[in-house]
Design a protein around this motif. Structure first.
Motif, PDB file in Angstrom:
ATOM      1  N   ILE A  98       0.798  -1.206   0.000  1.00 27.89           N
ATOM      2  CA  ILE A  98       0.000   0.000   0.000  1.00 27.89           C
ATOM      3  C   ILE A  98       0.838   1.267   0.000  1.00 27.89           C
ATOM      4  CG2 ILE A  98      -1.642   1.314   1.344  1.00 27.89           C
ATOM      5  CD1 ILE A  98      -2.880  -1.308   2.133  1.00 27.89           C
ATOM      6  N   ARG A 108      -6.770  -0.526  -5.407  1.00 25.74           N
ATOM      7  CA  ARG A 108      -7.018  -0.247  -4.008  1.00 25.74           C
ATOM      8  C   ARG A 108      -8.517  -0.319  -3.703  1.00 25.74           C
ATOM      9  NH1 ARG A 108      -5.989   4.813  -3.232  1.00 25.74           N
ATOM     10  NH2 ARG A 108      -4.179   4.771  -4.628  1.00 25.74           N
ATOM     11  N   LEU A 111      -9.660  -3.832  -3.670  1.00 25.28           N
ATOM     12  CA  LEU A 111      -9.225  -4.482  -2.443  1.00 25.28           C
ATOM     13  C   LEU A 111     -10.150  -4.108  -1.304  1.00 25.28           C
ATOM     14  CD1 LEU A 111      -7.145  -6.186  -1.113  1.00 25.28           C
ATOM     15  CD2 LEU A 111      -5.626  -4.241  -0.982  1.00 25.28           C
ATOM     16  N   GLN A 112     -10.479  -2.842  -1.257  1.00 27.84           N
ATOM     17  CA  GLN A 112     -11.345  -2.373  -0.188  1.00 27.84           C
ATOM     18  C   GLN A 112     -12.711  -3.038  -0.267  1.00 27.84           C
ATOM     19  OE1 GLN A 112     -11.104   1.825  -0.013  1.00 27.84           O
ATOM     20  NE2 GLN A 112     -10.984   1.710   2.224  1.00 27.84           N
ATOM     21  N   LEU A 115     -12.523  -6.520   1.000  1.00 29.65           N
ATOM     22  CA  LEU A 115     -12.401  -6.569   2.453  1.00 29.65           C
ATOM     23  C   LEU A 115     -13.753  -6.361   3.122  1.00 29.65           C
ATOM     24  CD1 LEU A 115      -9.093  -4.639   2.975  1.00 29.65           C
ATOM     25  CD2 LEU A 115      -9.564  -6.955   3.721  1.00 29.65           C
ATOM     26  N   LEU A 118     -15.903  -9.407   2.885  1.00 26.07           N
ATOM     27  CA  LEU A 118     -15.422 -10.424   3.806  1.00 26.07           C
ATOM     28  C   LEU A 118     -15.876 -10.097   5.223  1.00 26.07           C
ATOM     29  CD1 LEU A 118     -13.770 -12.921   3.635  1.00 26.07           C
ATOM     30  CD2 LEU A 118     -11.752 -11.604   4.193  1.00 26.07           C
TER      31      LEU A 118
ATOM     32  N   LEU B  94      -4.284  -9.941  -5.012  1.00 22.03           N
ATOM     33  CA  LEU B  94      -5.016  -9.392  -3.869  1.00 22.03           C
ATOM     34  C   LEU B  94      -6.268 -10.216  -3.616  1.00 22.03           C
ATOM     35  CD1 LEU B  94      -4.586  -5.659  -4.731  1.00 22.03           C
ATOM     36  CD2 LEU B  94      -3.396  -6.989  -2.990  1.00 22.03           C
ATOM     37  N   LEU B  97      -5.292 -13.301  -1.950  1.00 18.38           N
ATOM     38  CA  LEU B  97      -4.897 -13.050  -0.562  1.00 18.38           C
ATOM     39  C   LEU B  97      -6.116 -13.047   0.339  1.00 18.38           C
ATOM     40  CD1 LEU B  97      -2.224 -10.241  -0.405  1.00 18.38           C
ATOM     41  CD2 LEU B  97      -2.173 -12.458   0.716  1.00 18.38           C
ATOM     42  N   ILE B  98      -7.135 -12.425  -0.153  1.00 16.79           N
ATOM     43  CA  ILE B  98      -8.311 -12.251   0.669  1.00 16.79           C
ATOM     44  C   ILE B  98      -9.208 -13.471   0.675  1.00 16.79           C
ATOM     45  CG2 ILE B  98     -10.425 -10.934   0.883  1.00 16.79           C
ATOM     46  CD1 ILE B  98      -8.870  -8.550   0.032  1.00 16.79           C
ATOM     47  N   LEU B 103      -4.978 -14.406   5.119  1.00 15.50           N
ATOM     48  CA  LEU B 103      -4.885 -13.350   6.117  1.00 15.50           C
ATOM     49  C   LEU B 103      -5.728 -13.684   7.338  1.00 15.50           C
ATOM     50  CD1 LEU B 103      -5.284 -10.199   3.903  1.00 15.50           C
ATOM     51  CD2 LEU B 103      -3.230 -11.444   4.520  1.00 15.50           C
ATOM     52  N   GLU B 107      -5.020  -9.200  10.425  1.00 19.78           N
ATOM     53  CA  GLU B 107      -4.325  -8.638   9.276  1.00 19.78           C
ATOM     54  C   GLU B 107      -5.300  -7.941   8.347  1.00 19.78           C
ATOM     55  OE1 GLU B 107      -0.519 -11.619   8.727  1.00 19.78           O
ATOM     56  OE2 GLU B 107      -2.513 -12.276   8.165  1.00 19.78           O
ATOM     57  N   ARG B 108      -6.465  -8.505   8.248  1.00 24.51           N
ATOM     58  CA  ARG B 108      -7.467  -7.911   7.383  1.00 24.51           C
ATOM     59  C   ARG B 108      -7.870  -6.534   7.906  1.00 24.51           C
ATOM     60  NH1 ARG B 108     -11.857 -10.642   8.042  1.00 24.51           N
ATOM     61  NH2 ARG B 108     -10.749 -12.624   8.174  1.00 24.51           N
ATOM     62  N   LYS B 110      -6.170  -4.606   9.726  1.00 25.10           N
ATOM     63  CA  LYS B 110      -5.059  -3.689   9.551  1.00 25.10           C
ATOM     64  C   LYS B 110      -5.020  -3.155   8.122  1.00 25.10           C
ATOM     65  CE  LYS B 110      -0.080  -3.486   9.887  1.00 25.10           C
ATOM     66  NZ  LYS B 110       1.136  -4.231  10.203  1.00 25.10           N
ATOM     67  N   LEU B 111      -5.184  -4.083   7.217  1.00 26.00           N
ATOM     68  CA  LEU B 111      -5.178  -3.726   5.808  1.00 26.00           C
ATOM     69  C   LEU B 111      -6.263  -2.703   5.509  1.00 26.00           C
ATOM     70  CD1 LEU B 111      -4.035  -4.210   3.081  1.00 26.00           C
ATOM     71  CD2 LEU B 111      -5.398  -6.266   2.876  1.00 26.00           C
ATOM     72  N   GLN B 112      -7.407  -2.976   6.097  1.00 26.08           N
ATOM     73  CA  GLN B 112      -8.529  -2.073   5.878  1.00 26.08           C
ATOM     74  C   GLN B 112      -8.198  -0.680   6.408  1.00 26.08           C
ATOM     75  OE1 GLN B 112     -12.065  -4.002   7.133  1.00 26.08           O
ATOM     76  NE2 GLN B 112     -13.088  -3.249   5.285  1.00 26.08           N
ATOM     77  N   LEU B 114      -5.325   0.664   6.739  1.00 27.68           N
ATOM     78  CA  LEU B 114      -4.352   1.296   5.851  1.00 27.68           C
ATOM     79  C   LEU B 114      -5.020   1.862   4.607  1.00 27.68           C
ATOM     80  CD1 LEU B 114      -1.477  -1.301   6.066  1.00 27.68           C
ATOM     81  CD2 LEU B 114      -1.326   1.112   6.659  1.00 27.68           C
ATOM     82  N   LEU B 115      -5.933   1.087   4.087  1.00 24.92           N
ATOM     83  CA  LEU B 115      -6.619   1.540   2.881  1.00 24.92           C
ATOM     84  C   LEU B 115      -7.414   2.796   3.140  1.00 24.92           C
ATOM     85  CD1 LEU B 115      -7.794  -1.863   1.439  1.00 24.92           C
ATOM     86  CD2 LEU B 115      -6.334  -0.206   0.294  1.00 24.92           C
ATOM     87  N   GLU B 116      -8.061   2.814   4.279  1.00 34.09           N
ATOM     88  CA  GLU B 116      -8.865   3.992   4.600  1.00 34.09           C
ATOM     89  C   GLU B 116      -8.003   5.232   4.723  1.00 34.09           C
ATOM     90  OE1 GLU B 116     -11.268   2.843   7.947  1.00 34.09           O
ATOM     91  OE2 GLU B 116     -12.304   1.399   6.632  1.00 34.09           O
ATOM     92  N   LEU B 118      -5.204   5.803   3.355  1.00 34.55           N
ATOM     93  CA  LEU B 118      -4.746   6.168   2.033  1.00 34.55           C
ATOM     94  C   LEU B 118      -5.844   6.913   1.289  1.00 34.55           C
ATOM     95  CD1 LEU B 118      -2.241   5.802   0.412  1.00 34.55           C
ATOM     96  CD2 LEU B 118      -3.236   3.775  -0.599  1.00 34.55           C
ATOM     97  N   GLU B 119      -7.033   6.415   1.466  1.00 37.63           N
ATOM     98  CA  GLU B 119      -8.200   7.021   0.850  1.00 37.63           C
ATOM     99  C   GLU B 119      -8.296   8.488   1.275  1.00 37.63           C
ATOM    100  OE1 GLU B 119     -11.230   5.690  -1.783  1.00 37.63           O
ATOM    101  OE2 GLU B 119      -9.306   4.952  -1.052  1.00 37.63           O
TER     102      GLU B 119
END
Lengths: 129, 129
Positions: A98, A108, A111-112, A115, A118, B94, B97-98, B103, B107-108, B110-112, B114-116, B118-119
């Motif tokens: 990322i 991205r 991916l979001q 997530l 899920l 990706l 991965l999901i 994951l 981890e999921r 966390k990833l989420q 991070l994405l937010e 970044l958003e």
DNA sequence: AGTGAACTGTTACAAATGTAGTAAGACAGT
DNA sequence: ACTGTCTTACTACATTTGTAACAGTTCACT
């Protein structure tokens, strides 16, 4: 199971077709590679020795089937990468993915979306239980 | 730049310390590996030949510095994986991965997160512009 | 039955990788 | 200056990977 670059190419074909003779693989890879027929043959034999493929004879032709799934192979390749390059944890890899902007905005978003889905699924499961 | 498993181990030490002699690497890897001192030496020499390290002499001791960054190495290893195992696109990786649940829930999340983040950053940028 | 094409098993060989030994030079302590 | 320790450059050897040739066997067609 560790596959080399060349072995991956062969396996991709095998996974597509589920059951192949050397000729099938050769044909499928003709565009992509310059391999001689015997090169393909060697790869197949080695993959069978390795245990990634099962071989049996149909007449005098050797037929190969995968004994590991693409998902398994992907998992172990991914695990390999994470181990050698990211301290063995997925977290740092994701972070890298990322932060490093290896991902396009589109990726991205995708991916979001995944997530979130899920997430929902899991909530559903928890409730149902 | 393609690094082998062993080379990655050495490089990790070099990136940590930025400037190393063979002895430093040997010491740092003593726990993790069973390598002989000369094995470390060989790896360093090969990495220098490959262009991943720069070598110069300080007295009679060879000192090595990285010429490629860890991020670069990670990127190219990642790219290699994506190419051989995921049709060359990050998207499928990706997705895998999901869906594959490689994951953990943690981890999921966390990833989420991070994405937010970044958003948000991106929105900010767009506005500022 | 004869023949050419296809297939098989075996062998080959170079580059990369893992792993290390050896000999010779440098250096620090006595 | 001598000696043990460290370091280096060079060499070595097995395994894996990439890449393929070769020789013998089989099969399909005439």
């Amino acid at each position: 199971m560790k596959l080399s670059d060349g072995e991956w190419k062969v396996m991709q074909v095998v996974w597509e077709q589920q059951e192949v003779a050397a000729r099938d693989v050769f044909d499928a890879l003709e565009e992509e590679t310059e391999w001689a027929y015997t090169t393909v043959k060697t790869m197949l034999t080695r993959l069978a020795e390795k245990g990634a493929l099962a071989m049996h004879k149909r007449g005098n032709v050797s037929v190969f089937k995968p004994t590991i799934s693409r998902a398994e192979a992907r998992r172990s390749d991914l695990r390999g990468l994470v181990e050698r390059a990211f301290d063995g944890a997925f977290g740092p890899m994701l972070q890298f993915l990322i932060e490093d902007k290896s991902l396009s905005a589109k990726e991205r978003r995708k991916l979001q979306g995944l997530l979130e889905e899920l997430e929902k699924e899991n909530k559903g499961k928890r409730k149902g239980k």
